[in-house]
Design a protein around this motif. Structure first.
Motif, mmCIF file in Angstrom:
data_model
loop_
_atom_site.group_PDB
_atom_site.id
_atom_site.type_symbol
_atom_site.label_atom_id
_atom_site.label_comp_id
_atom_site.label_asym_id
_atom_site.label_seq_id
_atom_site.Cartn_x
_atom_site.Cartn_y
_atom_site.Cartn_z
ATOM 1 N N ALA A 142 0.823 -1.206 0.000
ATOM 2 C CA ALA A 142 0.000 0.000 0.000
ATOM 3 C C ALA A 142 0.860 1.261 0.000
ATOM 4 O O ALA A 142 0.562 2.243 -0.702
ATOM 5 C CB ALA A 142 -0.934 -0.004 1.207
ATOM 6 N N PHE A 143 1.951 1.245 0.776
ATOM 7 C CA PHE A 143 2.789 2.439 0.909
ATOM 8 C C PHE A 143 3.911 2.495 -0.122
ATOM 9 O O PHE A 143 4.566 3.525 -0.253
ATOM 10 C CB PHE A 143 3.398 2.498 2.315
ATOM 11 N N ARG A 144 4.126 1.383 -0.861
ATOM 12 C CA ARG A 144 5.204 1.355 -1.842
ATOM 13 C C ARG A 144 4.949 2.379 -2.952
ATOM 14 O O ARG A 144 3.852 2.467 -3.500
ATOM 15 C CB ARG A 144 5.322 -0.041 -2.461
ATOM 16 N N GLY A 145 5.960 3.136 -3.273
ATOM 17 C CA GLY A 145 5.840 4.130 -4.340
ATOM 18 C C GLY A 145 5.211 5.438 -3.895
ATOM 19 O O GLY A 145 5.083 6.372 -4.691
ATOM 20 N N GLN A 146 4.784 5.512 -2.617
ATOM 21 C CA GLN A 146 4.183 6.746 -2.110
ATOM 22 C C GLN A 146 5.263 7.642 -1.505
ATOM 23 O O GLN A 146 6.344 7.172 -1.116
ATOM 24 C CB GLN A 146 3.120 6.418 -1.051
ATOM 25 N N ASP A 147 4.945 8.909 -1.434
ATOM 26 C CA ASP A 147 5.867 9.874 -0.822
ATOM 27 C C ASP A 147 5.680 9.799 0.694
ATOM 28 O O ASP A 147 4.818 10.465 1.266
ATOM 29 C CB ASP A 147 5.573 11.284 -1.340
ATOM 30 N N TRP B 296 3.882 11.416 6.219
ATOM 31 C CA TRP B 296 4.252 11.652 7.611
ATOM 32 C C TRP B 296 4.012 13.110 8.002
ATOM 33 O O TRP B 296 3.579 13.390 9.132
ATOM 34 C CB TRP B 296 5.712 11.262 7.830
ATOM 35 N N GLN B 297 4.244 14.017 7.077
ATOM 36 C CA GLN B 297 4.008 15.434 7.348
ATOM 37 C C GLN B 297 2.528 15.697 7.599
ATOM 38 O O GLN B 297 2.160 16.461 8.501
ATOM 39 C CB GLN B 297 4.508 16.281 6.162
ATOM 40 N N GLU B 298 1.666 15.039 6.808
ATOM 41 C CA GLU B 298 0.222 15.182 7.012
ATOM 42 C C GLU B 298 -0.196 14.641 8.377
ATOM 43 O O GLU B 298 -1.033 15.225 9.059
ATOM 44 C CB GLU B 298 -0.539 14.460 5.899
ATOM 45 N N GLN C 7 -8.579 2.970 -0.722
ATOM 46 C CA GLN C 7 -9.293 2.675 -1.972
ATOM 47 C C GLN C 7 -10.683 3.302 -1.969
ATOM 48 O O GLN C 7 -11.145 3.830 -2.991
ATOM 49 C CB GLN C 7 -9.417 1.154 -2.158
ATOM 50 N N SER C 8 -11.369 3.238 -0.819
ATOM 51 C CA SER C 8 -12.719 3.813 -0.745
ATOM 52 C C SER C 8 -12.698 5.320 -0.964
ATOM 53 O O SER C 8 -13.601 5.886 -1.589
ATOM 54 C CB SER C 8 -13.367 3.489 0.607
ATOM 55 N N PHE D 77 -4.546 8.543 -3.304
ATOM 56 C CA PHE D 77 -4.216 7.352 -2.504
ATOM 57 C C PHE D 77 -3.279 7.716 -1.363
ATOM 58 O O PHE D 77 -3.391 7.183 -0.259
ATOM 59 C CB PHE D 77 -3.580 6.285 -3.403
ATOM 60 N N LYS D 78 -2.374 8.654 -1.609
ATOM 61 C CA LYS D 78 -1.437 9.111 -0.575
ATOM 62 C C LYS D 78 -2.195 9.728 0.600
ATOM 63 O O LYS D 78 -1.933 9.401 1.764
ATOM 64 C CB LYS D 78 -0.469 10.136 -1.169
#
Length: 326
Positions: A25-30, A35-37, A281-282, A290-291
């Motif tokens: 799920a987290f792969r390829g995400q910033d 974490w900042q959010e 996904q929802s 997605f991020k």
């Protein structure tokens, strides 16, 4: 409960599957932006969301207590509440172990036969399954234009592809073998442990019949609706915790609660990974990236896990230090 190597490996594999889904799920995400959010989230809304979940847990304890009273067992609210919280705590370690764990707590605290408790737990879980089915149906009816494409692409096509590869004769044969195995096992158990088997059957039947003996079925159903309503509120309140989801309305929370319901049904400790992916996904259906969906799901999942760790541990301490009922 004794665990052998095979059982331990099973739970380790399930945990690793959850971690694997979380990684995917987290792969390829910033990760830095996610974490900042999370760091800059409005935690006042997170606390309000957690309070809504806590109220749902209280209603679950009250609902369960009603089932015990209907079959003439005097289980106090606090015993039922502590058992529910300890059950959630156990589920964080071993999936589905919490149902047995909370029955063990009531057995220790109020001397209720284990299989009578298991019967009541299965009964209330059946109502939760019905609620999940009804909320899913309502989502399809009232938000069909939003969820239809996702369900067709992600569910129908994948399911049709897998079913087309199934050899139905093998499936029928396997089902017959399983049925015969269960029938033979039950027969030999009855022969060898006839009195004990009968006592287990009687206790289970007593637990299963708890709803039919309720004098206030309307109140039981009101508790069930209340549990799901406060779960919905927890999702909705948490939207305001980060900027990206702050404009979402109840319809998005309704869809998220359905997706999260299926995620928590997965045999993975605390729904880790599966919950994050399904909720993200929802929210994609409502134009949330997605991020941002992962940031939201991480906040709500982590806050609920923290609630269980704190209150579940407190309940476990109080039960272990309390003298058993004579």
């Amino acid at each position: 409960m004794t665990f052998d190597l095979k059982t331990a490996l099973k739970f380790i594999i399930l945990f690793l599957i959850g971690i694997g889904v979380l990684f995917l799920a987290f792969r390829g995400q910033d990760l830095e932006k996610i974490w900042q959010e999370i760091k800059t989230a409005n935690y006042c809304w997170v606390i309000i969301s957690v309070i809504a979940v806590l109220i749902a847990h209280v209603l679950r304890a009250l609902r369960w207590q009603m089932l015990y009273r209907s079959i003439h067992y005097n289980v106090s609210f606090w015993h039922a509440y502590h058992a529910v919280m300890i059950g959630y705590l156990a589920n964080l370690a071993l999936p589905r172990f919490g149902e047995i764990g909370r029955c063990s707590v009531v057995h220790k605290a109020a001397k209720v036969p284990m299989f009578a408790s298991i019967g009541t737990v299965i009964t209330e879980r059946l109502f939760d399954v019905v609620m999940l089915f009804l909320t899913s149906l309502a989502m399809l009816i009232f938000q069909y234009n939003i969820v239809a494409d996702f369900l067709y692409q992600a569910v129908y096509l994948n399911l049709a592809k897998k079913l087309s590869a199934v050899n139905y004769w093998w499936l029928v044969g396997f089902s017959v073998v399983i049925f015969l195995f269960i029938a033979i096992a039950v027969y030999f158990l009855r022969q060898k442990f006839s009195k004990k088997f009968l006592r287990i059957f009687v206790n289970l039947r007593q637990g299963f019949g708890s709803y039919s003996k309720l004098k206030q079925k309307g109140l039981f159903l009101a508790y069930t609706l209340g549990i799901w309503f406060f779960y919905l509120l927890s999702m909705y309140f948490a939207f305001s915790s980060i900027q990206a989801t702050s404009e979402l309305h109840f319809n998005a929370a309704f869809t998220a609660i359905v997706f999260s319901g299926f995620a928590m049904a997965a045999p993975v400790q605390g729904g880790i990974g599966v919950f994050h992916w399904m909720v993200a996904q929802s929210l994609l259906l409502y134009s949330i990236s997605f991020k941002d969906g992962l940031a939201y799901s991480t906040i709500i999942h982590s806050s609920q896990v923290l609630l269980i760790l704190v209150l579940g541990s407190l309940s476990l301490f109080l039960i272990l230090t309390k003298k058993e009922t004579k």
